[in-house]
Design a protein around this motif. Structure first.
Motif, short mmCIF file in Angstrom:
data_model
loop_
_atom_site.label_atom_id
_atom_site.label_comp_id
_atom_site.label_asym_id
_atom_site.label_seq_id
_atom_site.Cartn_x
_atom_site.Cartn_y
_atom_site.Cartn_z
N SER A 72 5.31 1.76 -18.65
CA SER A 72 4.91 2.71 -17.75
C SER A 72 3.77 1.94 -16.92
N ILE A 73 3.09 1.12 -17.86
CA ILE A 73 1.83 0.56 -17.41
C ILE A 73 2.18 -0.71 -16.25
N VAL A 74 3.44 -1.12 -16.46
CA VAL A 74 3.85 -2.49 -15.57
C VAL A 74 4.30 -1.58 -14.34
N TYR A 75 5.28 -0.35 -14.42
CA TYR A 75 5.55 0.10 -13.29
C TYR A 75 4.33 0.60 -12.68
N ALA A 76 3.32 1.14 -13.05
CA ALA A 76 1.93 1.60 -12.31
C ALA A 76 1.48 0.71 -11.81
N ALA A 77 0.96 -0.48 -12.27
CA ALA A 77 0.70 -1.74 -11.89
C ALA A 77 1.53 -2.22 -10.57
N LEU A 78 2.54 -2.42 -10.90
CA LEU A 78 3.51 -2.76 -9.72
C LEU A 78 3.48 -1.81 -8.42
N THR A 79 3.38 -0.54 -8.83
CA THR A 79 3.56 0.51 -7.54
C THR A 79 1.98 0.15 -6.82
N THR A 80 0.76 0.04 -7.72
CA THR A 80 -0.37 -0.13 -7.12
C THR A 80 -0.41 -1.45 -6.25
N PHE A 81 -0.14 -2.58 -6.66
CA PHE A 81 0.02 -3.55 -6.04
C PHE A 81 0.79 -3.62 -4.54
N LEU A 82 2.18 -3.06 -4.82
CA LEU A 82 2.94 -2.71 -3.64
C LEU A 82 2.10 -1.80 -2.57
N CYS A 83 1.60 -0.82 -3.06
CA CYS A 83 0.97 -0.02 -2.32
C CYS A 83 -0.28 -0.51 -1.38
N LEU A 84 -1.05 -1.46 -2.40
CA LEU A 84 -2.11 -2.03 -1.74
C LEU A 84 -1.40 -3.19 -0.59
N ILE A 85 -0.41 -3.93 -0.93
CA ILE A 85 0.13 -4.79 0.32
C ILE A 85 0.66 -4.11 1.42
N VAL A 86 1.11 -2.88 1.18
CA VAL A 86 1.68 -2.16 2.50
C VAL A 86 0.34 -1.36 2.89
N GLY A 87 -0.63 -0.83 2.05
CA GLY A 87 -1.43 0.18 2.64
C GLY A 87 -2.77 -0.59 3.37
N PHE A 88 -3.01 -1.81 2.90
CA PHE A 88 -4.11 -2.46 3.69
C PHE A 88 -3.93 -2.67 5.00
N PRO A 89 -2.93 -3.23 5.58
CA PRO A 89 -2.58 -3.49 7.15
C PRO A 89 -2.68 -2.09 7.56
N VAL A 90 -2.03 -1.06 7.29
CA VAL A 90 -1.94 0.25 7.76
C VAL A 90 -3.20 0.73 7.88
N ALA A 91 -4.12 0.73 6.70
CA ALA A 91 -5.49 1.37 6.86
C ALA A 91 -6.25 0.47 7.92
N LEU A 92 -6.19 -0.79 7.97
CA LEU A 92 -6.65 -1.85 8.98
C LEU A 92 -6.40 -1.43 10.54
N ALA A 93 -5.16 -1.15 10.66
CA ALA A 93 -4.71 -0.50 11.84
C ALA A 93 -5.36 0.61 12.55
N ILE A 94 -5.31 1.65 11.37
CA ILE A 94 -5.93 2.94 11.61
C ILE A 94 -7.31 2.87 11.99
N THR A 95 -8.05 1.89 11.34
CA THR A 95 -9.45 1.73 11.47
C THR A 95 -9.69 1.31 12.89
N PHE A 96 -9.09 0.53 13.34
CA PHE A 96 -9.36 -0.40 14.70
C PHE A 96 -8.49 0.34 15.90
N ALA A 97 -7.94 1.45 15.56
CA ALA A 97 -7.04 2.26 16.72
C ALA A 97 -8.04 3.02 17.58
N PRO A 98 -7.69 3.19 18.48
CA PRO A 98 -8.27 4.16 19.65
C PRO A 98 -8.51 5.53 18.88
#
Length: 287
Positions: A72-98
């Motif tokens: 369970s800890i491995v699944y949760a950690a892997l999920t969090t890591f993948l969310c960071l990999i995907v989510g950081f560029p998305v959040a960055l794009a939203i931040t600098f969007a019009p």
């Protein structure tokens, strides 16, 4: 002139008493009952005697349950890591969007919260099943069908799908508060975009990143519905074991002990995040 709350305690407690009563009655009291059950044993199908025994916690040391906790800890950690990999560029794009586009992008991120989790999970099952949309498209190019459902891959994919908004929103909140002049200065001094992100954006947004990681990790660790519907026999997480002890095995004391071990892990993660944040503030103050 604003009035100090200490000078108007009556108004303060009048506003505070109803939510405090509600929280105590419907959260703290049931939680205390379950905590007491974790030190008890079944005396009938419907009664639990609180004896102060630690046998329920001792049972958790069984290798079977330890392996499920680790998984369970491995699944949760892997999920969090993948969310960071995907989510950081998305959040960055939203931040600098019009500004107009930013509002729509935030709406798209929050849109899944308007739909029931069960409905979203069944929709993902329709996409991943053997006759689903992904395998249909793969069939057009001569690949498949691939086993995309009822395995560990489906569990992790489902957890990322469900928990991604929990990381994107805190990341966006942290990135949106950054001083844009620092980024402009970095670029003007010759640092590229990648170096600016690595040496300016990430260090400044680190408290928000850590908060987002914690907010994502905790619900992923306690997920029940997603692994239950998308996983296979070897994909169960600790929440599934807790559910089985409460509903099927009727072993409430052991299920309570498992629940509180999960809660203790959550408290440990929160304490670790708080300690890291305190050290960063202390280091910043000394600097």
């Amino acid at each position: 002139m604003e009035q100090d709350w200490k000078q108007s305690r009556g108004s303060f407690f009048t506003a505070f008493a109803p939510p405090a009563f509600w929280l105590t009655l419907f959260f703290l009291v049931p939680l205390a009952i379950i905590w007491a059950y974790s030190f008890g044993k079944n005396i009938s199908m419907t009664e639990v005697a609180v004896t102060g025994t630690l046998s329920n916690y001792a049972r958790i040391a069984d290798p079977v349950y330890i392996s499920i906790f680790v998984k369970s800890i491995v699944y949760a950690a892997l999920t969090t890591f993948l969310c960071l990999i995907v989510g950081f560029p998305v959040a960055l794009a939203i931040t600098f969007a019009p500004d107009k586009a930013k509002a729509w992008l935030l709406l798209l991120i929050m849109l899944p919260f308007w739909t029931n989790l069960l409905v979203r999970t069944y929709a993902l099952m329709a996409v991943l099943r053997t006759e689903g949309y992904v395998n249909t498209v793969l069939g057009w190019i001569g690949i498949g069908p691939l086993p995309l459902l009822h395995n560990n891959f489906a569990v992790v994919l489902g957890l990322v799908y469900v928990n991604l908004p929990f990381l994107v929103l805190p990341l966006y909140s942290a990135l949106d508060r950054l001083d844009r002049s620092l980024l402009e200065a970095s670029l003007d001094l010759g640092a590229g975009h990648i170096r600016t992100i690595r040496e300016i954006v990430i260090p400044l947004a680190l408290p928000g990143i850590l908060s987002g990681l914690l907010i994502t990790f905790i619900p992923a660790l306690g997920s029940y519905l997603t692994p239950d519907l998308l996983g296979g026999p070897d994909s169960q997480m600790i929440a599934s074991v807790i559910e089985r002890n409460f509903k099927r095995a009727n072993d409430w004391p052991f299920g309570s002990a498992l629940s509180f071990i999960l809660m203790y892990l959550t408290f440990f993660a929160i304490a670790a995040q708080t300690l890291v944040a305190a050290r960063r503030r202390k280091a910043g103050g000394e600097a």
